[in-house]
Design a protein around this motif. Structure first.
Motif, PDB file in Angstrom:
ATOM      1  N   LYS A   3       0.863  -1.176   0.000  1.00  0.00           N
ATOM      2  CA  LYS A   3       0.000   0.000   0.000  1.00  0.00           C
ATOM      3  C   LYS A   3       0.904   1.231   0.000  1.00  0.00           C
ATOM      4  O   LYS A   3       1.754   1.381   0.886  1.00  0.00           O
ATOM      5  N   CYS A   4       0.739   2.072  -1.026  1.00  0.00           N
ATOM      6  CA  CYS A   4       1.593   3.254  -1.113  1.00  0.00           C
ATOM      7  C   CYS A   4       0.914   4.336  -1.958  1.00  0.00           C
ATOM      8  O   CYS A   4      -0.058   4.080  -2.645  1.00  0.00           O
ATOM      9  N   THR A   5       1.466   5.524  -1.865  1.00  0.00           N
ATOM     10  CA  THR A   5       1.049   6.652  -2.690  1.00  0.00           C
ATOM     11  C   THR A   5       2.309   7.200  -3.354  1.00  0.00           C
ATOM     12  O   THR A   5       3.338   7.354  -2.691  1.00  0.00           O
ATOM     13  N   VAL A   6       2.236   7.487  -4.640  1.00  0.00           N
ATOM     14  CA  VAL A   6       3.401   7.956  -5.395  1.00  0.00           C
ATOM     15  C   VAL A   6       3.095   9.343  -5.953  1.00  0.00           C
ATOM     16  O   VAL A   6       2.050   9.556  -6.564  1.00  0.00           O
ATOM     17  N   LYS A   7       4.027  10.279  -5.721  1.00  0.00           N
ATOM     18  CA  LYS A   7       3.868  11.650  -6.219  1.00  0.00           C
ATOM     19  C   LYS A   7       5.216  12.152  -6.724  1.00  0.00           C
ATOM     20  O   LYS A   7       6.264  11.681  -6.277  1.00  0.00           O
ATOM     21  N   ILE A   8       5.167  13.125  -7.613  1.00  0.00           N
ATOM     22  CA  ILE A   8       6.353  13.911  -7.947  1.00  0.00           C
ATOM     23  C   ILE A   8       6.065  15.318  -7.459  1.00  0.00           C
ATOM     24  O   ILE A   8       5.071  15.927  -7.838  1.00  0.00           O
ATOM     25  N   LEU A   9       6.921  15.810  -6.565  1.00  0.00           N
ATOM     26  CA  LEU A   9       6.776  17.158  -6.018  1.00  0.00           C
ATOM     27  C   LEU A   9       7.714  18.096  -6.745  1.00  0.00           C
ATOM     28  O   LEU A   9       8.874  17.739  -7.015  1.00  0.00           O
ATOM     29  N   THR A  10       7.232  19.285  -7.079  1.00  0.00           N
ATOM     30  CA  THR A  10       8.036  20.325  -7.703  1.00  0.00           C
ATOM     31  C   THR A  10       8.117  21.487  -6.721  1.00  0.00           C
ATOM     32  O   THR A  10       7.094  22.001  -6.278  1.00  0.00           O
ATOM     33  N   ILE A  11       9.335  21.874  -6.385  1.00  0.00           N
ATOM     34  CA  ILE A  11       9.554  23.008  -5.488  1.00  0.00           C
ATOM     35  C   ILE A  11      10.055  24.165  -6.343  1.00  0.00           C
ATOM     36  O   ILE A  11      11.028  24.026  -7.086  1.00  0.00           O
ATOM     37  N   ASN A  12       9.401  25.287  -6.239  1.00  0.00           N
ATOM     38  CA  ASN A  12       9.827  26.464  -6.998  1.00  0.00           C
ATOM     39  C   ASN A  12      11.115  27.050  -6.430  1.00  0.00           C
ATOM     40  O   ASN A  12      11.477  26.794  -5.274  1.00  0.00           O
ATOM     41  N   LYS A  13      11.789  27.874  -7.228  1.00  0.00           N
ATOM     42  CA  LYS A  13      13.054  28.500  -6.850  1.00  0.00           C
ATOM     43  C   LYS A  13      12.921  29.236  -5.516  1.00  0.00           C
ATOM     44  O   LYS A  13      11.970  29.986  -5.291  1.00  0.00           O
TER      45      LYS A  13
END
Length: 110
Positions: free
Chosen positions: A19-29
């Protein structure tokens, strides 16, 4: 993570039947996530772009693409970026955004 070599190269397997959740996070400058803990999940991060600094407990370190970071439950952590950058996050366990306990936050969400 499991790495499997094949005649054509290799593949990296991060999760199998969990059981998992997968995300790609983008952090702004020049931005950062809140310093937070999770009671119900651990996280596994893979850095995708240069420019990310990670803080786990009270230790800060710069990362490089491909670097893997394990964050156990109840561990204070945050990521910040000197330029727009991304990382892959795999959360193991019960996932709910309300599980975030913010310890510090520059956007007034504590």
């Amino acid at each position: 993570m499991k790495e499997v070599k094949c005649p054509w190269g290799k593949f990296s397997q991060f999760v199998l039947n969990k059981k998992c959740t997968v995300k790609i996070l983008t952090i702004n400058k020049n931005q950062s996530l809140s310093k937070q803990i999770h009671k119900k999940r651990s996280e596994f991060w893979v850095i995708l772009d240069p420019g990310i600094t990670i803080e786990i407990k009270n230790k800060k370190f710069k990362t490089k693409p491909g670097q893997e970071i394990n964050i156990p439950k109840n561990t204070p952590h945050r990521a910040s970026a000197t330029k727009k950058a991304r990382f892959l996050e795999i959360s193991f366990g019960y996932f709910d955004e309300k599980d975030e306990i913010r310890l510090e936050d520059r956007y007034g969400r504590v």
